[in-house]
Design a protein around this motif. Structure first.
Motif, PDB file in Angstrom:
ATOM      1  N   ASN A   1      -4.703   0.988  -3.113  1.00  0.00           N
ATOM      2  CA  ASN A   1      -3.590   0.609  -2.302  1.00  0.00           C
ATOM      3  C   ASN A   1      -3.245   1.913  -1.617  1.00  0.00           C
ATOM      4  OD1 ASN A   1      -2.072   2.279  -3.967  1.00  0.00           O
ATOM      5  ND2 ASN A   1      -0.388   0.708  -3.916  1.00  0.00           N
ATOM      6  N   ASN A   2      -4.337   3.036  -1.724  1.00  0.00           N
ATOM      7  CA  ASN A   2      -4.407   4.252  -1.014  1.00  0.00           C
ATOM      8  C   ASN A   2      -3.766   5.326  -1.800  1.00  0.00           C
ATOM      9  OD1 ASN A   2      -5.751   3.285   1.166  1.00  0.00           O
ATOM     10  ND2 ASN A   2      -3.640   2.869   2.083  1.00  0.00           N
TER      11      ASN A   2
ATOM     12  N   THR B   1       0.879  -1.014  -0.014  1.00  0.00           N
ATOM     13  CA  THR B   1      -0.018   0.028  -0.046  1.00  0.00           C
ATOM     14  C   THR B   1       0.773   1.272   0.024  1.00  0.00           C
ATOM     15  OG1 THR B   1      -0.104  -0.210   2.235  1.00  0.00           O
ATOM     16  CG2 THR B   1      -1.976  -1.427   1.125  1.00  0.00           C
ATOM     17  N   ASP B   2       0.087   2.471  -0.417  1.00  0.00           N
ATOM     18  CA  ASP B   2       0.731   3.761  -0.056  1.00  0.00           C
ATOM     19  C   ASP B   2       1.956   3.927  -1.051  1.00  0.00           C
ATOM     20  OD1 ASP B   2      -0.979   4.577   2.200  1.00  0.00           O
ATOM     21  OD2 ASP B   2       0.072   2.899   3.086  1.00  0.00           O
TER      22      ASP B   2
ATOM     23  N   ASN C   1      -3.225  -5.220   4.838  1.00  0.00           N
ATOM     24  CA  ASN C   1      -4.391  -4.478   4.272  1.00  0.00           C
ATOM     25  C   ASN C   1      -5.474  -5.666   3.936  1.00  0.00           C
ATOM     26  OD1 ASN C   1      -5.395  -2.378   2.642  1.00  0.00           O
ATOM     27  ND2 ASN C   1      -5.537  -3.752   0.973  1.00  0.00           N
TER      28      ASN C   1
END
Length: 365
Positions: free
Chosen positions: A328-329, A120-121, A167
């Motif tokens: 994934n943000n 993520t991110d 996640n």
């Protein structure tokens, strides 16, 4: 003397050519690098076996385990990059912490496939291969509903979740909540171990922050001992009236067995219905023996096949097949989803018939 010198020069040229050829061949290096979270769980050893078998004779591969350590995970990725990988297949221990490692891979021109758990991110993830995590949660929640007593109010519900750093734990819980929430709101179920979840019982759609608040309270961290202690602590503070027949949302098989053992020991628990996922052989035997109610069979052999098919397509210059996207943000990551199957006592023989991880001989019916 001239003849000797000529022989020496010739031998040196042959040696130089041979060294150059070896360097050229070696420059190909490792084509597919794989990083898995730990080798201490049967699930990831199964994947290791599948990956190596699927890539045999098709592409060079090196697989490393991170042992639940984000720093080790980053070191593993760097080691693979130094070997010239073209594709990185990574199942992160901590989705956000893995962002820095995959960003380095992207800088090196490597295609990044997030496997089973989403990194993520970051926008450095190219593809995601996963089971439909939301549907896994839905299947778990629906199983509890289907086995509840019709028309009865206040049936005891205990909630547990995976790691707050994963996640998938959020998606599993979101899926389960989507079907459980109406039955919590109408009083069919009474949550016994989370005031955070109770405070939100009338809200069908939760924000990520709200889910995080709940998960931080009920997390097992995917750890057997943590799950065991949390279940024991929950039962210690619960009254006998809050026990009886219990309904337990357990996030996976390892935690399910740990939690089930604690519920089975409590004399005030007359029976329990408990979920799981991964179709581990130990849990399949628990199901046969009546100690676990269900598991979600995510056939990891098929998931591994889908991931390797994607990796080989990338090496061949093809665009891989995808069926969905996951946020994934930072970006919507193109994803390939693999089907799931609910297993309980009524159809657990399917695992034996498929000889899933040796189930044909391992399971005792």
């Amino acid at each position: 003397m001239k003849r000797m010198l000529k022989g020496i020069i010739g031998a040196a040229m042959v040696a130089a050519f041979a060294a150059g050829f070896t360097a050229c061949s070696g420059s190909k290096g490792v084509e597919v690098g794989i990083v898995l979270p730990t080798k201490d769980e049967p699930r990831w050893i199964q994947d290791e076996t599948s990956f190596k078998k699927l890539l045999e004779g098709k592409a060079s591969v090196e697989l490393l385990f991170s042992q639940g350590d984000p720093n080790k995970e980053k070191q593993n990725v760097e080691a693979l990059l130094n070997k010239g990988i073209k594709v990185l297949l990574i199942c992160p221990h901590d989705g956000a912490a893995a962002a820095a490692a995959v960003e380095q891979a992207k800088k090196d021109g490597v295609t990044v496939i997030s496997y089973d758990r989403l990194v993520t991110d970051t926008n450095a993830v190219d593809y995601y291969v996963t089971f439909d995590s939301f549907e896994v949660g839905v299947a778990q929640g629906q199983y509890l509903i289907d086995n509840a007593e019709k028309g009865k109010k206040g049936q005891s519900l205990y909630l547990y979740a995976g790691a707050a750093s994963d996640n998938n734990a959020f998606i599993f819980f979101e899926g389960a909540w989507s079907v459980l929430q109406p039955k919590i709101a109408d009083g069919t179920f009474a949550i016994r171990n989370s005031d955070k979840a109770n405070a939100l019982k009338n809200k069908k759609y939760l924000t990520r922050s709200e889910i995080a608040d709940i998960i931080n309270q009920i997390t097992t961290d995917w750890n057997f001992d943590t799950a065991k202690k949390k279940a024991a602590d929950n039962l210690t503070v619960a009254t006998d009236a809050e026990k009886g027949k219990c309904f337990v949302l357990a996030p996976n098989d390892g935690t399910a067995r740990a939690i089930a053992d604690e519920f089975a020991k409590d004399p005030a628990v007359t029976s329990y219905v408990i979920t799981g996922q991964d179709a581990e052989l130990a849990s399949a035997q628990y199901i046969i023996d009546g100690k676990q109610s269900m598991t979600v069979w995510k056939n990891t052999a098929i998931l591994a096949r889908d991931a390797i098919t994607m990796a080989l397509d990338i090496l061949d210059g093809k665009v891989p097949e995808t069926t969905s996207t996951y946020d994934n943000n930072v970006k919507k990551v193109p994803a390939k989803q693999t089907a799931i199957t609910v297993i309980d006592k009524g159809n657990v023989k399917l695992l034996a018939e498929a000889d899933y991880n040796g189930a044909a001989t391992a399971l005792k019916f």
